[in-house]
Each structure stands twice: as C-alpha cells, then as structure tokens.
Design a protein around this motif. Structure first.
Motif, PDB file in Angstrom:
ATOM      1  N   ARG A 264      -3.685   4.985  -8.923  1.00 45.93           N
ATOM      2  CA  ARG A 264      -2.884   3.873  -8.416  1.00 45.93           C
ATOM      3  C   ARG A 264      -2.462   2.940  -9.550  1.00 45.93           C
ATOM      4  O   ARG A 264      -1.302   2.524  -9.630  1.00 45.93           O
ATOM      5  N   ALA A 265      -3.418   2.603 -10.417  1.00 51.78           N
ATOM      6  CA  ALA A 265      -3.135   1.651 -11.485  1.00 51.78           C
ATOM      7  C   ALA A 265      -2.168   2.227 -12.512  1.00 51.78           C
ATOM      8  O   ALA A 265      -1.280   1.529 -13.002  1.00 51.78           O
ATOM      9  N   THR A 266      -2.362   3.497 -12.849  1.00 52.51           N
ATOM     10  CA  THR A 266      -1.494   4.121 -13.858  1.00 52.51           C
ATOM     11  C   THR A 266      -0.065   4.218 -13.380  1.00 52.51           C
ATOM     12  O   THR A 266       0.878   3.934 -14.124  1.00 52.51           O
ATOM     13  N   LEU A 267       0.101   4.594 -12.119  1.00 54.72           N
ATOM     14  CA  LEU A 267       1.452   4.739 -11.576  1.00 54.72           C
ATOM     15  C   LEU A 267       2.053   3.398 -11.196  1.00 54.72           C
ATOM     16  O   LEU A 267       3.272   3.213 -11.232  1.00 54.72           O
ATOM     17  N   GLY A 268       1.203   2.447 -10.806  1.00 52.73           N
ATOM     18  CA  GLY A 268       1.704   1.149 -10.373  1.00 52.73           C
ATOM     19  C   GLY A 268       2.308   1.190  -8.989  1.00 52.73           C
ATOM     20  O   GLY A 268       3.181   0.384  -8.657  1.00 52.73           O
ATOM     21  N   GLU A 269       1.848   2.133  -8.162  1.00 53.86           N
ATOM     22  CA  GLU A 269       2.336   2.282  -6.799  1.00 53.86           C
ATOM     23  C   GLU A 269       1.170   2.481  -5.839  1.00 53.86           C
ATOM     24  O   GLU A 269       0.063   2.827  -6.254  1.00 53.86           O
ATOM     25  N   GLU A 270       1.456   2.284  -4.543  1.00 50.97           N
ATOM     26  CA  GLU A 270       0.481   2.573  -3.501  1.00 50.97           C
ATOM     27  C   GLU A 270       0.888   3.859  -2.786  1.00 50.97           C
ATOM     28  O   GLU A 270       2.071   4.088  -2.538  1.00 50.97           O
ATOM     29  N   PRO A 271      -0.084   4.714  -2.445  1.00 51.21           N
ATOM     30  CA  PRO A 271       0.260   6.006  -1.820  1.00 51.21           C
ATOM     31  C   PRO A 271       0.842   5.839  -0.423  1.00 51.21           C
ATOM     32  O   PRO A 271       0.503   4.893   0.303  1.00 51.21           O
ATOM     33  N   ALA A 272       1.711   6.778  -0.056  1.00 47.32           N
ATOM     34  CA  ALA A 272       2.336   6.769   1.270  1.00 47.32           C
ATOM     35  C   ALA A 272       1.699   7.794   2.200  1.00 47.32           C
ATOM     36  O   ALA A 272       1.740   7.627   3.419  1.00 47.32           O
ATOM     37  N   GLU A 273       1.108   8.859   1.641  1.00 42.56           N
ATOM     38  CA  GLU A 273       0.488   9.905   2.449  1.00 42.56           C
ATOM     39  C   GLU A 273      -0.770  10.414   1.751  1.00 42.56           C
ATOM     40  O   GLU A 273      -0.846  10.409   0.519  1.00 42.56           O
ATOM     41  N   ILE A 274      -1.736  10.868   2.564  1.00 41.34           N
ATOM     42  CA  ILE A 274      -2.981  11.423   2.038  1.00 41.34           C
ATOM     43  C   ILE A 274      -3.365  12.656   2.826  1.00 41.34           C
ATOM     44  O   ILE A 274      -3.232  12.689   4.058  1.00 41.34           O
ATOM     45  N   GLN A 275      -3.818  13.691   2.119  1.00 40.84           N
ATOM     46  CA  GLN A 275      -4.490  14.841   2.708  1.00 40.84           C
ATOM     47  C   GLN A 275      -5.820  15.024   1.986  1.00 40.84           C
ATOM     48  O   GLN A 275      -5.921  14.710   0.785  1.00 40.84           O
ATOM     49  N   ALA A 276      -6.836  15.537   2.676  1.00 39.14           N
ATOM     50  CA  ALA A 276      -8.150  15.614   2.047  1.00 39.14           C
ATOM     51  C   ALA A 276      -9.003  16.714   2.648  1.00 39.14           C
ATOM     52  O   ALA A 276      -8.773  17.165   3.784  1.00 39.14           O
ATOM     53  N   ALA A 277      -9.999  17.149   1.872  1.00 37.01           N
ATOM     54  CA  ALA A 277     -11.003  18.110   2.328  1.00 37.01           C
ATOM     55  C   ALA A 277     -12.346  17.739   1.730  1.00 37.01           C
ATOM     56  O   ALA A 277     -12.420  17.287   0.582  1.00 37.01           O
ATOM     57  N   ILE A 278     -13.404  17.923   2.527  1.00 35.30           N
ATOM     58  CA  ILE A 278     -14.765  17.600   2.090  1.00 35.30           C
ATOM     59  C   ILE A 278     -15.640  18.842   2.253  1.00 35.30           C
ATOM     60  O   ILE A 278     -15.515  19.579   3.234  1.00 35.30           O
ATOM     61  N   SER A 279     -16.529  19.040   1.272  1.00 43.84           N
ATOM     62  CA  SER A 279     -17.454  20.173   1.347  1.00 43.84           C
ATOM     63  C   SER A 279     -18.818  19.743   0.815  1.00 43.84           C
ATOM     64  O   SER A 279     -18.901  19.049  -0.195  1.00 43.84           O
TER      65      SER A 279
END
Length: 411
Positions: A264-279
């Motif tokens: 987030r800090a490097t790009l200087g933007e906030e995400p609009a979408e998230i996908q995730a997986a946990i194991s």
C-alpha cells in the motif's frame, strides 16, 4: 642545506640516509599560514550544528551533512511498556542510536527485569514501574511518549490508559486484534488531543523509503505487479503469538502485515479488490488456534496487481519486488531488522543489467523513535498514525473474509 658542501667521495647511500629528513621537509614546506588556508576538513558552526563543506567532485555521490544529536535536556523522554524480547534486544538499544529521544522510564510486570535493565540503562528507582503503578507516569514530566510493546490483545487497554494520562503514544503493530478496538484507540487519542503512531518500522527504513520514492516518482513507468513474501518457521506452540486471544491471528497480522502495508505504501493507493487463501498443516500443535500460511492478491484502482504471501511454517523468506514498464526494483531481506539490499533490474544497451542502489543502513527502531519525537516537538502528525493501523486492521479482516468465502471481495 647545500649538497655541494658534502664531498662526493663520502656521499654514499649510508651518508644520504643520515641527512635529516626533517630538514628536507622544512626546506620544501610552505609558510605556516598557507597550511591553514584550506578549511575543507575543519568545518565550522552553522545554525547550531558543526558542518563540513563537500570535498568530493560534483560527479560523485552526494554527501549529506550529519545532523548532530539534541542535547539531553531537549530530547523527548519515552517510557517503554513491556520488557520482552523485542524491547530488550531491539528497542532499548536503539535509544543509543537516537538523536532526538531518550529512555525515561520502564514498565514491566517483572521486578527482576526492572532492576537489571534500570541499572543497565542508568534509570533510578523513580523511573521504574510495575503495571499496577502505570498511572504514576502521569507525574513524570520527562515522559512525553509511552511506547506500548505488549501482546496485541493488550494494546487497546494501555493506549487508552496512556491517552488518559495525557501522554503521546507509540504502539507496536498490529495495532489491535480487531478493527473495533483500533477505532476506539484512535478515538481516545483524538479526544485527549495526544498523538498516536503505529510502529511500522519499515516505513522509516532507508531502503524502503528509497523504493517508495522511485516508484511514486514513476522513474520507470507505471507499476504493473508487486510481489512480497514474509515467512518464518515458528517454534514453541505455547508462545503468545500462537494464541488467538492474545495475537488476534497467526502469520497474517504478525509478519504478513509487513507485506500488506509495504504494498500500500509503495504504491500510494488503497486496494479495490481482494482474493485470498489460507492453509494450515493438520494436527500441527502450532496451528490449533491461528493460521499457518496466507496468500492473497489485491487489485488497485490504477490497475496494478499485488501478489502477497506469508507463513509461520516455511523457511525464512523476505523479499519484495515492484515490476514496472521499464524496470524492476528488487528489495531483498525486505522485512528483517537489518540486511536490506535494493537493486534495479533493467535493459541497458540491449543487455539485462542489475545495479545495486547504495543506500546507507540505519537502525530502524532509532529512526521510528526519532520520527515520533520530532512529531511531538514540532506538533506534526506521524507518517504512520493510528488511522494507518486502522486501515490495515480492516484490510486484514477483509482478507480473512475473502479466504473463508473463496470469492473476490470488492472493497
């Protein structure tokens, strides 16, 4: 001395060595006044600092004047709360590298630790407090900032108690175990008009700052992809970081948070979408309450994609890469306390080249402590305020929801 007075017959090698070297130097030396004509290494006092003029040519890497440390009576006093591994091995020693802060008090549940560390750091008995004596810090005028280094679940309580004393707060990450607690912390500090900074040490680390500067300056075009991994192999299953009630989660809020915040800090933007997986490995006692590994992707409004991963069960890995139109910036050893290496990969004259960017290494904890001290002295808002920690708390909750649902989550 005139060599003509020495007969050639006796001017042998041995005789030549007997000629006084000092007399030869005196004969060739310029007048004393001329020796002091150039002050390039003597420097001088300017604006209350001792400074030196540049001695290198303009085509050499620039030199920065070194800012001297503040006098002791002008430094901002910190009270460090909790004397665990991080405090003892990293935070307390960092005050020796600090230029604007000083250690003014310690708070711990262990009288033995207080006695030993108080002696080591030159603190008197009136600067050592147990948790039950925490409110006594209100009367210690020298303490202007309270640094909370407790387990995550205790952050809210002690941030609220610090704000009630009218003290500014530096709080370790993750900010809390849930976003509701984080909101309460932000609100309490605003109500009491005290500053709240979250200790994202990497945001003050020189290699990370140089990476952000080059990316946001678009020196190599637009960002297309960001990769980051932060993994380590946790040990003892009884440690508090593997207890849900104390930590709020496993690898994601502890070490995965570095990847999330850095992207987030490097790009200087906030995400609009998230996908995730946990194991998590079945039957591993370390992961009865918290997750082992998380992989998630984020799409940003600019179109940039981030692929981030973290694990408590993998061999140590720490790397970040930003891929742009014309080049890639690679930050190896991105998230440990030291050892960062930033390099630029691009094509020059038709050949793929890698150039290491020489960035001076500095103590991350000293830098973040000094930043907080500077904000207090100059009444500035921290670069990583409570609101920044709150954003990450909300995003981590979204990552957990996305992993549970298996769907792409719009933010």
């Amino acid at each position: 001395m005139h060599f003509s007075r020495i007969p050639l017959s006796v001017f042998t090698r041995r005789r030549a060595l007997q000629v006084s070297a000092s007399s030869l130097l005196l004969a060739a030396a310029p007048p004393a006044a001329a020796a002091d004509a150039s002050p390039v290494d003597r420097g001088g006092v300017r604006e209350g600092e001792v400074r030196f003029p540049a001695i290198l040519k303009s085509n050499e890497a620039g030199e920065r004047d070194a800012d001297g440390p503040l006098p002791d009576d002008q430094r901002v006093g910190f009270a460090v709360v909790a004397l665990g591994r991080l405090s003892i091995e990293q935070i307390l020693p960092a005050f020796a590298q600090s230029k604007k802060a000083k250690l003014a008090a310690l708070v711990s549940g262990s009288p033995a630790k207080l006695k030993v560390l108080g002696r080591q750091y030159g603190l008197g008995d009136d600067q050592l407090f147990t948790y039950d004596e925490f409110e006594k810090l209100a009367a210690v005028d020298e303490v202007r900032v309270i640094y909370i280094v407790l387990p995550n679940a205790l952050h809210k309580e002690f941030v609220l108690r610090s704000a009630a004393l009218g003290k500014h707060v530096l709080c370790e990450k993750p900010m809390a175990t849930n976003s509701l607690d984080a909101e309460a912390m932000v609100g309490a500090c605003k109500e009491k008009n005290v500053k709240l900074m979250i200790a994202y040490r990497c945001r003050y680390q020189p290699h990370h700052k140089e990476l952000m500067r080059r990316v946001q300056g678009k020196e190599y075009g637009s960002v297309k992809l960001i990769e980051a991994v932060n993994a380590q192999n946790q040990g003892d299953p009884s440690q508090w970081r593997l207890r849900q009630t104390l930590s709020g989660g496993g690898s994601l809020p502890d070490i995965g948070l570095y990847c999330l915040n850095a992207a987030r800090a490097t790009l200087g933007e906030e995400p609009a979408e998230i996908q995730a997986a946990i194991s998590s490995t079945p039957d591993d006692p370390r992961f009865r309450e918290v997750e082992e590994s998380v992989v998630w992707t984020m799409r940003f409004p600019s179109g940039a994609l981030a692929a981030l991963s973290t694990s408590y069960g993998a061999h140590r890995a720490s790397r970040m890469a930003v891929h742009m139109d014309e080049a890639s910036l690679i930050l190896d050893h991105a998230f440990p306390y030291k050892g960062q290496r930033l390099s630029l990969v691009r094509a020059l004259d038709g050949l793929e080249t890698e150039t290491v960017i020489d960035v001076p290494a500095k103590d991350q904890f000293a830098l973040e402590i000094d930043h907080m001290a500077d904000c207090v002295v100059n009444n500035r808002s921290p670069a990583t305020p409570g609101e920044e920690g709150l954003r990450d708390m909300r995003l981590m909750a979204a990552i957990y929801r996305a992993a549970e649902s298996g769907a792409r989550l719009k933010l």
